[in-house]
Design a protein around this motif. Structure first.
Motif, PDB file in Angstrom:
ATOM      1  N   LEU A  89       0.854  -1.194   0.000  1.00 33.28           N
ATOM      2  CA  LEU A  89       0.000   0.000   0.000  1.00 33.28           C
ATOM      3  C   LEU A  89       0.885   1.238   0.000  1.00 33.28           C
ATOM      4  O   LEU A  89       1.825   1.352   0.799  1.00 33.28           O
ATOM      5  CB  LEU A  89      -0.916  -0.005   1.214  1.00 33.28           C
ATOM      6  N   ARG A  90       0.559   2.179  -0.864  1.00 31.07           N
ATOM      7  CA  ARG A  90       1.379   3.379  -0.995  1.00 31.07           C
ATOM      8  C   ARG A  90       0.476   4.609  -0.915  1.00 31.07           C
ATOM      9  O   ARG A  90      -0.451   4.765  -1.718  1.00 31.07           O
ATOM     10  CB  ARG A  90       2.126   3.357  -2.328  1.00 31.07           C
ATOM     11  N   ALA A  91       0.722   5.477   0.075  1.00 34.88           N
ATOM     12  CA  ALA A  91      -0.107   6.663   0.272  1.00 34.88           C
ATOM     13  C   ALA A  91       0.298   7.746  -0.718  1.00 34.88           C
ATOM     14  O   ALA A  91       1.488   8.066  -0.852  1.00 34.88           O
ATOM     15  CB  ALA A  91       0.035   7.176   1.709  1.00 34.88           C
ATOM     16  N   THR A  92      -0.672   8.294  -1.411  1.00 32.19           N
ATOM     17  CA  THR A  92      -0.428   9.358  -2.368  1.00 32.19           C
ATOM     18  C   THR A  92      -1.595  10.317  -2.339  1.00 32.19           C
ATOM     19  O   THR A  92      -2.616  10.062  -1.683  1.00 32.19           O
ATOM     20  CB  THR A  92      -0.227   8.787  -3.785  1.00 32.19           C
ATOM     21  N   GLY A  93      -1.473  11.413  -3.034  1.00 28.71           N
ATOM     22  CA  GLY A  93      -2.499  12.437  -2.968  1.00 28.71           C
ATOM     23  C   GLY A  93      -3.637  12.199  -3.945  1.00 28.71           C
ATOM     24  O   GLY A  93      -3.656  11.231  -4.708  1.00 28.71           O
ATOM     25  N   TRP A 127      -2.323   2.016  -4.632  1.00 27.58           N
ATOM     26  CA  TRP A 127      -2.254   3.403  -4.188  1.00 27.58           C
ATOM     27  C   TRP A 127      -3.526   3.759  -3.422  1.00 27.58           C
ATOM     28  O   TRP A 127      -4.645   3.487  -3.894  1.00 27.58           O
ATOM     29  CB  TRP A 127      -2.086   4.341  -5.373  1.00 27.58           C
ATOM     30  N   VAL A 128      -3.347   4.362  -2.253  1.00 28.00           N
ATOM     31  CA  VAL A 128      -4.473   4.795  -1.422  1.00 28.00           C
ATOM     32  C   VAL A 128      -4.197   6.222  -0.952  1.00 28.00           C
ATOM     33  O   VAL A 128      -3.060   6.713  -1.014  1.00 28.00           O
ATOM     34  CB  VAL A 128      -4.685   3.868  -0.205  1.00 28.00           C
ATOM     35  N   LEU A 129      -5.244   6.874  -0.462  1.00 31.72           N
ATOM     36  CA  LEU A 129      -5.079   8.206   0.103  1.00 31.72           C
ATOM     37  C   LEU A 129      -4.413   8.121   1.470  1.00 31.72           C
ATOM     38  O   LEU A 129      -4.510   7.089   2.161  1.00 31.72           O
ATOM     39  CB  LEU A 129      -6.433   8.894   0.216  1.00 31.72           C
ATOM     40  N   PRO A 130      -3.714   9.172   1.914  1.00 36.13           N
ATOM     41  CA  PRO A 130      -3.053   9.118   3.234  1.00 36.13           C
ATOM     42  C   PRO A 130      -4.021   8.814   4.368  1.00 36.13           C
ATOM     43  O   PRO A 130      -3.683   8.056   5.287  1.00 36.13           O
ATOM     44  CB  PRO A 130      -2.440  10.517   3.367  1.00 36.13           C
ATOM     45  N   GLY A 131      -5.233   9.395   4.341  1.00 35.14           N
ATOM     46  CA  GLY A 131      -6.191   9.114   5.390  1.00 35.14           C
ATOM     47  C   GLY A 131      -6.606   7.653   5.409  1.00 35.14           C
ATOM     48  O   GLY A 131      -6.815   7.063   6.487  1.00 35.14           O
ATOM     49  N   THR A 132      -6.729   7.051   4.221  1.00 32.36           N
ATOM     50  CA  THR A 132      -7.064   5.631   4.156  1.00 32.36           C
ATOM     51  C   THR A 132      -5.963   4.781   4.774  1.00 32.36           C
ATOM     52  O   THR A 132      -6.240   3.818   5.520  1.00 32.36           O
ATOM     53  CB  THR A 132      -7.301   5.217   2.695  1.00 32.36           C
ATOM     54  N   LEU A 133      -4.711   5.110   4.483  1.00 35.79           N
ATOM     55  CA  LEU A 133      -3.604   4.339   5.059  1.00 35.79           C
ATOM     56  C   LEU A 133      -3.565   4.496   6.570  1.00 35.79           C
ATOM     57  O   LEU A 133      -3.267   3.534   7.295  1.00 35.79           O
ATOM     58  CB  LEU A 133      -2.278   4.794   4.441  1.00 35.79           C
ATOM     59  N   ASP A 134      -3.886   5.674   7.082  1.00 33.90           N
ATOM     60  CA  ASP A 134      -3.905   5.872   8.533  1.00 33.90           C
ATOM     61  C   ASP A 134      -4.955   4.983   9.194  1.00 33.90           C
ATOM     62  O   ASP A 134      -4.721   4.438  10.286  1.00 33.90           O
ATOM     63  CB  ASP A 134      -4.180   7.332   8.854  1.00 33.90           C
ATOM     64  N   ARG A 135      -6.096   4.831   8.550  1.00 36.84           N
ATOM     65  CA  ARG A 135      -7.139   3.992   9.138  1.00 36.84           C
ATOM     66  C   ARG A 135      -6.815   2.503   9.011  1.00 36.84           C
ATOM     67  O   ARG A 135      -7.174   1.695   9.862  1.00 36.84           O
ATOM     68  CB  ARG A 135      -8.483   4.289   8.459  1.00 36.84           C
ATOM     69  N   LEU A 136      -6.150   2.136   7.902  1.00 40.08           N
ATOM     70  CA  LEU A 136      -5.872   0.721   7.666  1.00 40.08           C
ATOM     71  C   LEU A 136      -4.687   0.223   8.468  1.00 40.08           C
ATOM     72  O   LEU A 136      -4.704  -0.882   9.029  1.00 40.08           O
ATOM     73  CB  LEU A 136      -5.610   0.482   6.170  1.00 40.08           C
ATOM     74  N   ALA A 137      -3.607   1.006   8.525  1.00 38.06           N
ATOM     75  CA  ALA A 137      -2.360   0.552   9.167  1.00 38.06           C
ATOM     76  C   ALA A 137      -1.733   1.719   9.905  1.00 38.06           C
ATOM     77  O   ALA A 137      -0.762   2.315   9.438  1.00 38.06           O
ATOM     78  CB  ALA A 137      -1.398  -0.004   8.121  1.00 38.06           C
ATOM     79  N   PRO A 138      -2.265   2.065  11.062  1.00 39.77           N
ATOM     80  CA  PRO A 138      -1.759   3.250  11.759  1.00 39.77           C
ATOM     81  C   PRO A 138      -0.351   3.109  12.309  1.00 39.77           C
ATOM     82  O   PRO A 138       0.309   4.107  12.558  1.00 39.77           O
ATOM     83  CB  PRO A 138      -2.785   3.434  12.896  1.00 39.77           C
ATOM     84  N   ALA A 139       0.125   1.875  12.492  1.00 40.88           N
ATOM     85  CA  ALA A 139       1.431   1.721  13.155  1.00 40.88           C
ATOM     86  C   ALA A 139       2.356   0.755  12.426  1.00 40.88           C
ATOM     87  O   ALA A 139       3.340   0.306  13.001  1.00 40.88           O
ATOM     88  CB  ALA A 139       1.231   1.251  14.595  1.00 40.88           C
TER      89      ALA A 139
END
Length: 779
Positions: free
Chosen positions: A109-113, A195-207
């Motif tokens: 998973l890669r956070a992008t805008g 590719w996912v949005l940064p907010g999505t990555l925070d919810r999916l894998a916060p740590a």
């Protein structure tokens, strides 16, 4: 020399129409060849195409985040390195597993805008990019990962992330599918990219996140040095993995060796056919001016002056046509709709562009010059006016067969058309013209053979070693009744147990793949093209790559080492093997169990019933088997790409244009050579309509003969060419497939109809001529 220049200039002004046709014919052929070269580069170099379109990164650095990961302050100096042109990212990442319909695959998973990055920009091939505020968490999948999961825009996938508190499962909405210049997803060889949005990555894998940064270099040759400097800046202990553009190119472009060799052969053949067509038009023009040449001889021109005059004229026309075609392609090619325009726009950034732009027109002009020199030399031998009538040989008298046909009251139009096509003014010239027209038609047939062969990778995978469409693996050793459960799933014809391992060849200098598939009582349906399938103890079939590696033939015994145990096999057949370069030996599980009684199947290959949808069967398997299973689609040897077939379609269009130029030249030459005979037929009572019908019939019969000859030769050569190239790549001969008889018949009928239509205008002009002979016709 001054007299030669004045005569050449006067001749061009007098025959403006013929000169314009020569220039346009050369320009059209050169433009078509250049567009074909652009398409071939577009199809055969998929990594370079994607890299250029996306402004890809030459180096990808993957590391950890947090205290032991990248220092954010250290990323800024990367852009200041002398070797770096641009930096992509950094992107926060997380490892996860995607699943849909029983198929699982690892994903990075890669956070992008909400807007794709400028450097290393993913190229959308379906759907749309990520947008905030959607109904669910969205993801854009790399296209090979999406094809593995059978995931399309608008569908959902299940994501599993392992965190501090155990695995967590979420549902993601697939918004799009994109291409990237990074290594493709291959099961067991690394994760795919999503590719996912940064907010999505925070919810999916916060740590559980890491970081990835891409470097676009000024000079690809500096890759190793740039990697060393980047590692020094970031710290070697904080980097998990580095991937370079060489690995991505080898991974993406390695499967196109067969296509590259076939397309290269096509390009050379098309260039030869184009030169033959344009040179034929030049020879026809020179032969049509035999009367003018005789007059020049009579007023004092030497043979050398005549030769130089024609060389100057036609070389000038060829150069003008080549320059016009090249300029038009470079300036206007990008505006052509569809794949052709995209290829032309991208071509200047592809390797080999300058060599093709200079080499293709130069090679065509040189071939035309060679043919023109021969025709001009013949023009220099034309005698002066008193003996000039021999320049146009008289037609042969009607043969006994023709007289008998007229006596049987066959249509005089058909009989005279046959005579005009294959007898008058000479059989040798008529056969030569037919052979020249058959050349591009034969190449079109070869292209159709390649098209049909590529098509069977999808429509009939069993012919190319893909009898099993799905592979089922379990997380635990498979239960005894798993095969029966799988065979009970609707759409499954057979569930074949199998194992796969790596074996060392004699001398321990190389490795091959050894497979055990099926049993002696229920064998796997191998695609055997030479010999037979294995049925007895120690019998096996091998791919072409393995036979070439060991230097053996079908019927010989081979020895290899498997996990320290010797394995001796009797090769009773050669099978089509699209995996591992054909370096595969396949036997039965019973044979392998003779050396290892405790061997158990590692997977089951599912052979589906005709018409069964692999995606629906995969979903049914996941529901029918209680144990956790992984269902994967068998890799497509053609990689599911349409670009090669699109390039073949463009090649067919190029060859069709070349054939049309040759056909128009043949019709014009035939009418000019037979004009006195046609006028004589009118004098003895044929109506203008019948005379026009004779011209159309002669052209149609010539086109029919060339089409029959071209398709027959093209089918035979195409089959041998595709099989030879397949054997050279390790896939093995026996994969070539001829087009359907209806397709070949349609090609023959289309060529015949075009020949008849192209002759309508000359036929009307000939039918309207008066019963007089001009000076040119007398000569």
């Amino acid at each position: 020399m001054r007299a030669t220049w004045r005569w050449a200039h006067s001749d061009l002004r007098t025959h403006r129409g013929e000169a314009l046709f020569a220039v346009l014919a050369s320009a059209g052929v050169i433009a078509s060849l250049l567009l074909a070269a652009a398409l071939l580069s577009y199809a055969v170099n998929p990594w370079q195409r994607v890299f250029n379109q996306s402004r890809g990164s030459h180096v990808w650095i993957h590391g950890r985040d947090g205290a032991d990961g990248f220092d954010p302050a250290a990323l800024a100096p990367l852009a200041a390195l002398d070797e770096v042109d641009a930096v992509a990212g950094p992107f926060r990442t997380a490892d996860a597993v995607l699943e849909t319909g029983g198929t699982r695959a690892g994903v990075d998973l890669r956070a992008t805008g909400a807007r794709p990055p400028d450097t290393a920009r993913p190229l959308l091939t379906a759907g749309r990019w990520l947008a905030p505020g959607g109904p669910a968490d969205g993801i854009v999948l790399e296209h090979t990962l999406a094809r593995t999961l059978w995931a399309e825009p608008g569908e959902t996938v299940t994501l599993t992330v392992t965190g501090r508190h155990g695995p967590a499962t979420r549902t993601l909405y697939v918004t799009g599918v994109a291409e990237t210049a990074e290594p493709r997803y291959r099961a067991g060889r690394g994760d795919g990219v999503g590719w996912v949005l940064p907010g999505t990555l925070d919810r999916l894998a916060p740590a559980t996140t890491g970081q990835t940064v891409g470097l676009r270099l000024k000079d690809p040759a500096d890759t190793d040095y740039a990697v060393q400097r980047a590692v020094t800046v970031l710290g070697a202990g904080r980097i998990d993995q580095i991937t370079t553009w060489q690995r991505a190119r080898a991974d993406i472009g390695g499967d196109d060796r067969l296509l590259g060799q076939i397309f290269a052969a096509f390009g050379l053949a098309a260039l030869l056919a184009a030169a033959v067509a344009v040179a034929g038009a030049v020879r026809a023009r020179i032969r049509g001016q035999a009367g003018d040449i005789a007059v020049l001889k009579a007023i004092g021109f030497t043979p050398g002056q005549v030769v130089r005059g024609f060389l100057l004229q036609h070389l000038g026309l060829a150069v003008a046509g080549a320059g016009l075609g090249t300029a038009a392609t470079l300036a206007l090619g990008r505006w052509i709709p569809g794949r052709v325009g995209a290829a032309a726009a991208l071509w200047p950034r592809m390797p080999g562009h300058r060599a093709a732009v200079v080499g293709v027109p130069l090679a065509a002009v040189l071939l035309i010059a060679a043919a023109t020199a021969l025709a001009a030399w013949r023009a220099g031998r034309v005698p002066p006016v008193p003996a000039a009538r021999s320049a146009h040989p008289a037609a042969r008298p009607l043969s006994a067969l023709g007289r008998r046909a007229l006596g049987l009251r066959l249509s005089p139009v058909l009989v005279l058309g046959w005579r005009s096509a294959f007898t008058a003014p000479g059989r040798g010239r008529a056969l030569g013209a037919t052979a020249r027209l058959a050349l591009p038609l034969a190449l079109i047939t070869v292209a159709l053979v390649a098209w049909t062969t590529l098509g069977q990778f999808r429509t009939d995978p069993a012919r190319v070693g893909r009898a099993a469409a799905l592979t089922v693996r379990t997380e635990t050793p498979p239960a005894a009744g798993l095969a029966a459960r799988l065979e009970a799933v609707p759409g499954v014809a057979d569930a074949v147990p199998g194992v796969e391992s790596t074996a060392l060849v004699p001398g321990q200098t190389g490795t091959v793949t050894l497979r055990g598939l099926g049993t002696r009582d229920a064998p796997y349906p191998h695609t055997v093209v030479e010999g037979r399938a294995p049925t007895g103890p120690d019998e096996a079939v091998a791919g072409q790559g393995l036979l070439d590696l060991l230097g053996v033939r079908v019927g010989e015994w081979v020895r290899m080492t498997v996990e320290g145990r010797p394995q001796i096999l009797h090769l009773v057949g050669r099978s089509v093997e699209p995996d591992h370069g054909g370096r595969v030996a396949s036997t039965t599980l019973d044979t392998l169990r003779d050396g290892d009684p405790g061997l158990r199947p590692a997977f089951h290959a599912l052979v589906l019933r005709p018409g069964a949808d692999p995606r629906q069967v995969a979903a049914a398997v996941a529901s029918a088997v209680p144990d956790p299973v992984e269902v994967r689609a068998t890799a497509d040897p053609a990689n599911g790409e349409d670009a090669p077939r699109g390039a073949l379609a463009a090649l067919v269009a190029v060859l069709a244009l070349i054939a049309l130029v040759q056909l128009l030249t043949l019709i014009g030459t035939g009418v000019r050579d037979r004009v006195r005979d046609l006028l004589a037929l009118r004098a003895i009572g044929l109506t203008p309509r019948q005379i026009g019908a004779v011209v159309v019939t002669a052209a149609a019969l010539t086109a029919l003969a060339a089409a029959l000859l071209g398709t027959a030769v093209g089918a035979a050569v195409g089959r041998r060419l595709v099989d030879a190239e397949a054997a050279a790549t390790g896939l093995g001969a026996g994969v070539a497939r001829l087009p359907a008889p209806a397709v070949l018949a349609a090609l023959v009928l289309a060529v015949t109809a075009v020949g008849a239509l192209a002759a309508l205008a000359p036929a009307v002009r000939t039918a309207r001529r008066r019963l007089v002979d001009s000076a040119g016709e007398t000569l």
